[in-house]
Design a protein around this motif. Structure first.
Motif, PDB file in Angstrom:
ATOM      1  N   ILE A 402       0.965  -1.233   0.132  1.00 33.36           N
ATOM      2  CA  ILE A 402      -0.039  -0.056  -0.100  1.00 33.36           C
ATOM      3  C   ILE A 402       0.977   1.260  -0.076  1.00 33.36           C
ATOM      4  CG2 ILE A 402      -1.791   1.239   1.285  1.00 33.36           C
ATOM      5  CD1 ILE A 402      -2.412  -1.625   2.669  1.00 33.36           C
ATOM      6  N   SER A 403       1.009   2.025  -1.019  1.00 34.72           N
ATOM      7  CA  SER A 403       1.736   3.155  -1.177  1.00 34.72           C
ATOM      8  C   SER A 403       1.016   4.449  -1.719  1.00 34.72           C
ATOM      9  CB  SER A 403       2.933   2.920  -2.102  1.00 34.72           C
ATOM     10  OG  SER A 403       2.315   2.293  -3.581  1.00 34.72           O
ATOM     11  N   PRO A 404       0.272   5.192  -0.875  1.00 36.01           N
ATOM     12  CA  PRO A 404      -0.227   6.392  -1.150  1.00 36.01           C
ATOM     13  C   PRO A 404       0.779   7.422  -1.451  1.00 36.01           C
ATOM     14  CG  PRO A 404      -1.106   5.354   0.744  1.00 36.01           C
ATOM     15  CD  PRO A 404       0.037   4.824   0.480  1.00 36.01           C
ATOM     16  N   PHE A 405       0.563   8.807  -1.553  1.00 34.52           N
ATOM     17  CA  PHE A 405       1.263   9.845  -1.980  1.00 34.52           C
ATOM     18  C   PHE A 405       1.024  11.003  -1.358  1.00 34.52           C
ATOM     19  CE2 PHE A 405       3.349  12.279  -5.661  1.00 34.52           C
ATOM     20  CZ  PHE A 405       4.738  11.686  -5.573  1.00 34.52           C
ATOM     21  N   HIS A 406       1.820  12.157  -1.503  1.00 31.04           N
ATOM     22  CA  HIS A 406       1.733  13.264  -0.710  1.00 31.04           C
ATOM     23  C   HIS A 406       0.494  14.146  -1.087  1.00 31.04           C
ATOM     24  CE1 HIS A 406       4.055  15.237  -3.751  1.00 31.04           C
ATOM     25  NE2 HIS A 406       3.435  16.282  -3.641  1.00 31.04           N
ATOM     26  N   CYS A 407      -0.051  13.877  -2.147  1.00 38.04           N
ATOM     27  CA  CYS A 407      -1.265  14.551  -2.520  1.00 38.04           C
ATOM     28  C   CYS A 407      -2.602  13.851  -1.904  1.00 38.04           C
ATOM     29  CB  CYS A 407      -1.499  14.566  -4.111  1.00 38.04           C
ATOM     30  SG  CYS A 407      -1.492  13.058  -4.832  1.00 38.04           S
TER      31      CYS A 407
END
Length: 428
Positions: A402-407
């Motif tokens: 699981i790898s979300p992002f800063h946005c």
């Protein structure tokens, strides 16, 4: 159970929404279908400005290697892009390398090191991406050198400093080490690795794969003076078709592929692509803009460093929320149907990646179940050439990544947790 201690700091809500607006298709895919994309370790969202600048530059057919006003403009874009690569890395001197992919860049850097440096062994780690590990192994075998591999630490999800340094000696040709894992998110202590390895061999050449880390944490080559490093703009809200590397002055002067009439430190072959350099500058512009929302800086590197610090803090706070949740909405650590792997409590030592499994589901099956609920995640399994060695070192058959992002926002994480709880409920 891990203790809930506050870590990181979220962007102000208004800034978080403004950041999201700077990207294409964060909350829906290109068909307009609503979705959550938590697979940014495989390739991040694209900045609108990066794509727009790229298209603008590609429409200009002139060659920058000519004498004209347009060529002057194209060269100014290239120069800015090169300077922005240095800004991102805090690099002084040396040479910038561009190829189609970051994997090609690290293969070339590894080849040049192996073919031109003395030594009886090459050192790397079990955590490396195949482009770094396989190239080091290939050239160790080709040049008849011992291939030494540092073991991973299943508790931290990384590789201990002393495990790496213990393999280095006066006969080491070069050390190739990853900055952060794309499976566990663990950040290696590159500063200590460099300092301790060079204490054993002062002139040791060090190559670093920073593809995973550059989008999530600050790199400072003045604190970690390695000889070669690479990154991939497409994993940092940029564009595909470009891999970037930087090499130190002494590395740049090693024999390498170049036109004979070019300077000794020149690594570029063929006509430059101004559009790609414009895409890199758009990334740096974006990060600097984030930094300037908190404090105005006189120097571009200072604004970039502050922006990266704020990005890291925001992602850390989101990771804490993903793992801990709230009393009303439990995080992954507290869901009965979820097993979190490599869950080291100090989130400052991790980029925003969570490795876990849904009990009762094979990882690939879980990915499909999430997709049915309009969530994009990815599996890393032992059958994959990209992950088998690393998973084996941790004693894992596979994991959901699981790898979300800063946005992304807290609301995005809450939505993911609710969907995960629903998925678990359906399995009972």
């Amino acid at each position: 159970m891990l203790q809930h201690t506050p870590q990181g700091e979220l962007f102000p809500e208004a800034l978080s929404q403004a950041i999201k607006e700077k990207f294409y298709w964060v909350d829906e895919d290109y068909t307009g279908t609503k979705r959550l994309f938590f697979e940014n370790a495989g390739g991040s969202f694209t900045l609108k400005q990066a794509e727009q600048d790229y298209v603008h530059m590609e429409r200009i057919g002139d060659c920058p290697e000519r004498t004209s006003k347009t060529a002057d403009y194209l060269n100014s874009v290239i120069d800015k892009g090169i300077n922005d690569v240095r800004c991102m890395l805090n690099a002084k001197g040396g040479s910038v390398i561009t190829m189609l992919t970051a994997s090609q860049v690290i293969y070339e850097m590894t080849r040049v090191a192996a073919e031109n440096l003395p030594g009886k062994n090459i050192v790397t780690t079990a955590l490396e991406h195949p482009s770094a590990y396989d190239s080091a192994k290939y050239y160790a075998e080709k040049t008849n050198r011992e291939f030494r591999v540092a073991k991973t630490n299943p508790e931290t999800g990384g590789v201990d400093v002393d495990e790496v340094v213990g393999l280095v000696d006066e006969d080491t040709c070069f050390l190739s080490v990853i900055y952060a894992s794309n499976i566990s998110g663990s950040i290696l202590d590159i500063e200590q690795i460099v300092a301790k390895a060079r204490a054993k061999k002062p002139d040791l050449y060090i190559i670093v794969d920073a593809v995973q880390h550059v989008p999530h944490g600050l790199v400072d080559l003045q604190k970690t003076p390695v000889d070669a490093i690479n990154f991939a703009p497409y994993k940092f809200c940029g564009l595909r078709g470009l891999g970037v590397g930087w090499v130190s002055d002494r590395f740049a002067s090693l024999p390498h592929h170049k036109l004979a009439a070019k300077p000794a430190g020149e690594w570029e072959l063929g006509s430059p692509a101004p559009a790609q350099y414009a895409g890199v500058s758009a990334i740096v512009d974006h990060v600097c803009w984030i930094g300037e929302q908190f404090e105005k800086k006189n120097m571009r590197r200072e604004a970039f460093a502050l922006g990266m610090e704020k990005i890291a803090q925001h992602e850390r706070a989101l990771m804490q929320h993903l793992l801990e949740g709230t009393p009303e909405l439990p995080g992954l650590r507290h869901m009965d149907g979820v097993e979190v792997f490599l869950d080291y409590p100090d989130l400052s030592t991790r980029d925003f990646i969570v490795a876990c499994a849904i009990k009762g589901l094979e990882c690939a099956e879980a990915v499909e179940k999430y997709a049915e609920m309009d969530v994009t995640v990815y599996e890393r399994v032992a059958s994959s050439l990209y992950s088998k060695r690393m998973l084996d070192s941790f004693g894992l058959e596979g994991t959901l990544r699981i790898s979300p992002f800063h946005c992304h926002t807290v609301e995005d994480v809450d939505q993911f947790l609710r969907i995960t709880a629903e998925l678990i409920k359906k399995q009972k």
